[in-house]
Design a protein around this motif. Structure first.
Motif, PDB file in Angstrom:
ATOM      1  N   GLU A  53       8.212   4.246  18.753  1.00 33.54           N
ATOM      2  CA  GLU A  53       9.151   4.932  17.868  1.00 33.54           C
ATOM      3  C   GLU A  53       8.985   4.471  16.417  1.00 33.54           C
ATOM      4  O   GLU A  53       9.002   5.285  15.494  1.00 33.54           O
ATOM      5  N   ASP A  54       8.835   3.167  16.233  1.00 34.71           N
ATOM      6  CA  ASP A  54       8.626   2.644  14.874  1.00 34.71           C
ATOM      7  C   ASP A  54       7.319   3.165  14.295  1.00 34.71           C
ATOM      8  O   ASP A  54       7.264   3.543  13.122  1.00 34.71           O
ATOM      9  N   LEU A  55       6.283   3.203  15.110  1.00 33.17           N
ATOM     10  CA  LEU A  55       4.993   3.697  14.646  1.00 33.17           C
ATOM     11  C   LEU A  55       5.078   5.175  14.287  1.00 33.17           C
ATOM     12  O   LEU A  55       4.543   5.608  13.265  1.00 33.17           O
ATOM     13  N   LYS A  56       5.778   5.937  15.100  1.00 31.65           N
ATOM     14  CA  LYS A  56       5.949   7.368  14.823  1.00 31.65           C
ATOM     15  C   LYS A  56       6.686   7.563  13.492  1.00 31.65           C
ATOM     16  O   LYS A  56       6.303   8.413  12.684  1.00 31.65           O
ATOM     17  N   THR A  57       7.712   6.765  13.247  1.00 32.57           N
ATOM     18  CA  THR A  57       8.456   6.836  11.991  1.00 32.57           C
ATOM     19  C   THR A  57       7.559   6.481  10.818  1.00 32.57           C
ATOM     20  O   THR A  57       7.572   7.162   9.784  1.00 32.57           O
ATOM     21  N   LEU A  58       6.769   5.431  10.969  1.00 35.56           N
ATOM     22  CA  LEU A  58       5.849   5.016   9.917  1.00 35.56           C
ATOM     23  C   LEU A  58       4.835   6.118   9.626  1.00 35.56           C
ATOM     24  O   LEU A  58       4.594   6.459   8.463  1.00 35.56           O
ATOM     25  N   GLU A  59       4.239   6.671  10.672  1.00 39.89           N
ATOM     26  CA  GLU A  59       3.247   7.736  10.490  1.00 39.89           C
ATOM     27  C   GLU A  59       3.855   8.940   9.777  1.00 39.89           C
ATOM     28  O   GLU A  59       3.234   9.500   8.863  1.00 39.89           O
ATOM     29  N   GLN A  60       5.053   9.317  10.159  1.00 35.05           N
ATOM     30  CA  GLN A  60       5.707  10.476   9.540  1.00 35.05           C
ATOM     31  C   GLN A  60       6.033  10.195   8.075  1.00 35.05           C
ATOM     32  O   GLN A  60       5.807  11.043   7.217  1.00 35.05           O
ATOM     33  N   SER A  61       6.534   9.003   7.801  1.00 33.70           N
ATOM     34  CA  SER A  61       6.837   8.632   6.420  1.00 33.70           C
ATOM     35  C   SER A  61       5.572   8.636   5.568  1.00 33.70           C
ATOM     36  O   SER A  61       5.575   9.119   4.428  1.00 33.70           O
ATOM     37  N   TRP A  62       4.510   8.096   6.125  1.00 28.75           N
ATOM     38  CA  TRP A  62       3.225   8.039   5.414  1.00 28.75           C
ATOM     39  C   TRP A  62       2.760   9.457   5.070  1.00 28.75           C
ATOM     40  O   TRP A  62       2.403   9.761   3.937  1.00 28.75           O
ATOM     41  N   GLU A  63       2.781  10.347   6.077  1.00 27.70           N
ATOM     42  CA  GLU A  63       2.352  11.730   5.880  1.00 27.70           C
ATOM     43  C   GLU A  63       3.225  12.448   4.857  1.00 27.70           C
ATOM     44  O   GLU A  63       2.711  13.202   4.022  1.00 27.70           O
ATOM     45  N   ASP A  64       4.531  12.219   4.910  1.00 26.36           N
ATOM     46  CA  ASP A  64       5.442  12.863   3.965  1.00 26.36           C
ATOM     47  C   ASP A  64       5.149  12.432   2.529  1.00 26.36           C
ATOM     48  O   ASP A  64       5.168  13.261   1.609  1.00 26.36           O
ATOM     49  N   LEU A  65       4.877  11.150   2.331  1.00 30.74           N
ATOM     50  CA  LEU A  65       4.580  10.661   0.984  1.00 30.74           C
ATOM     51  C   LEU A  65       3.235  11.193   0.485  1.00 30.74           C
ATOM     52  O   LEU A  65       3.087  11.487  -0.706  1.00 30.74           O
ATOM     53  N   ILE A  66       2.265  11.336   1.378  1.00 32.48           N
ATOM     54  CA  ILE A  66       0.978  11.937   1.006  1.00 32.48           C
ATOM     55  C   ILE A  66       1.211  13.390   0.578  1.00 32.48           C
ATOM     56  O   ILE A  66       0.670  13.843  -0.440  1.00 32.48           O
ATOM     57  N   LYS A  67       2.019  14.124   1.336  1.00 33.58           N
ATOM     58  CA  LYS A  67       2.323  15.516   1.002  1.00 33.58           C
ATOM     59  C   LYS A  67       3.034  15.621  -0.345  1.00 33.58           C
ATOM     60  O   LYS A  67       2.904  16.631  -1.037  1.00 33.58           O
ATOM     61  N   ASP A  68       3.792  14.575  -0.702  1.00 32.30           N
ATOM     62  CA  ASP A  68       4.489  14.554  -1.994  1.00 32.30           C
ATOM     63  C   ASP A  68       3.552  14.239  -3.155  1.00 32.30           C
ATOM     64  O   ASP A  68       3.978  14.219  -4.305  1.00 32.30           O
ATOM     65  N   GLY A  69       2.273  13.970  -2.847  1.00 28.72           N
ATOM     66  CA  GLY A  69       1.283  13.775  -3.887  1.00 28.72           C
ATOM     67  C   GLY A  69       0.902  12.334  -4.177  1.00 28.72           C
ATOM     68  O   GLY A  69       0.131  12.075  -5.105  1.00 28.72           O
ATOM     69  N   LEU A  70       1.418  11.384  -3.409  1.00 28.20           N
ATOM     70  CA  LEU A  70       1.053   9.993  -3.623  1.00 28.20           C
ATOM     71  C   LEU A  70      -0.317   9.703  -3.025  1.00 28.20           C
ATOM     72  O   LEU A  70      -0.709  10.314  -2.034  1.00 28.20           O
ATOM     73  N   LYS A  71      -1.023   8.771  -3.634  1.00 25.25           N
ATOM     74  CA  LYS A  71      -2.303   8.291  -3.117  1.00 25.25           C
ATOM     75  C   LYS A  71      -2.004   7.244  -2.034  1.00 25.25           C
ATOM     76  O   LYS A  71      -0.901   6.726  -1.938  1.00 25.25           O
ATOM     77  N   HIS A  72      -3.002   6.917  -1.226  1.00 18.02           N
ATOM     78  CA  HIS A  72      -2.793   6.004  -0.096  1.00 18.02           C
ATOM     79  C   HIS A  72      -2.266   4.638  -0.544  1.00 18.02           C
ATOM     80  O   HIS A  72      -1.377   4.084   0.103  1.00 18.02           O
ATOM     81  N   ASP A  73      -2.796   4.095  -1.640  1.00 19.65           N
ATOM     82  CA  ASP A  73      -2.294   2.802  -2.114  1.00 19.65           C
ATOM     83  C   ASP A  73      -0.853   2.913  -2.602  1.00 19.65           C
ATOM     84  O   ASP A  73      -0.059   1.992  -2.422  1.00 19.65           O
ATOM     85  N   GLU A  74      -0.510   4.027  -3.214  1.00 23.18           N
ATOM     86  CA  GLU A  74       0.866   4.238  -3.672  1.00 23.18           C
ATOM     87  C   GLU A  74       1.813   4.344  -2.473  1.00 23.18           C
ATOM     88  O   GLU A  74       2.933   3.816  -2.506  1.00 23.18           O
ATOM     89  N   VAL A  75       1.354   5.005  -1.438  1.00 20.65           N
ATOM     90  CA  VAL A  75       2.151   5.121  -0.210  1.00 20.65           C
ATOM     91  C   VAL A  75       2.355   3.739   0.403  1.00 20.65           C
ATOM     92  O   VAL A  75       3.474   3.362   0.761  1.00 20.65           O
ATOM     93  N   ALA A  76       1.282   2.982   0.505  1.00 23.11           N
ATOM     94  CA  ALA A  76       1.365   1.642   1.095  1.00 23.11           C
ATOM     95  C   ALA A  76       2.299   0.756   0.287  1.00 23.11           C
ATOM     96  O   ALA A  76       3.106   0.016   0.856  1.00 23.11           O
ATOM     97  N   GLU A  77       2.213   0.840  -1.022  1.00 23.20           N
ATOM     98  CA  GLU A  77       3.092   0.036  -1.867  1.00 23.20           C
ATOM     99  C   GLU A  77       4.555   0.426  -1.667  1.00 23.20           C
ATOM    100  O   GLU A  77       5.423  -0.427  -1.513  1.00 23.20           O
TER     101      GLU A  77
END
Length: 78
Positions: A30-54
């Motif tokens: 469940e935590d991993l699913k939440t993390l994956e979804q959050s990561w994807e949402d931030l990418i869709k919002d236009g952030l780069k991978h390092d910005e998402v990680a930060e």
């Protein structure tokens, strides 16, 4: 571990999320699913991978609290 998950794990480690915390997140479906979804949402919002990680690392550290993070660091030194 899938390549995309390994990438997330390594990037979050680069932004100072302790491995012990990441191990718990990645072990819990469940935590991993939440993390994956959050990561994807931030990418869709236009952030780069390092910005998402930060951004996510700041949220994780804020959620855990600096005292908890410091206690993990202290226990590693002993």
């Amino acid at each position: 571990m899938e390549i995309k998950n390994l990438n997330m794990y390594q990037r979050l480690r680069d932004f100072n999320v302790p491995a012990v915390v990441l191990d718990e997140v990645f072990a819990n479906k469940e935590d991993l699913k939440t993390l994956e979804q959050s990561w994807e949402d931030l990418i869709k919002d236009g952030l780069k991978h390092d910005e998402v990680a930060e951004s996510i690392s700041k949220a994780i550290i804020a959620e855990l609290g600096e005292d908890f993070i410091q206690s993990i660091s202290d226990s590693k030194e002993k």
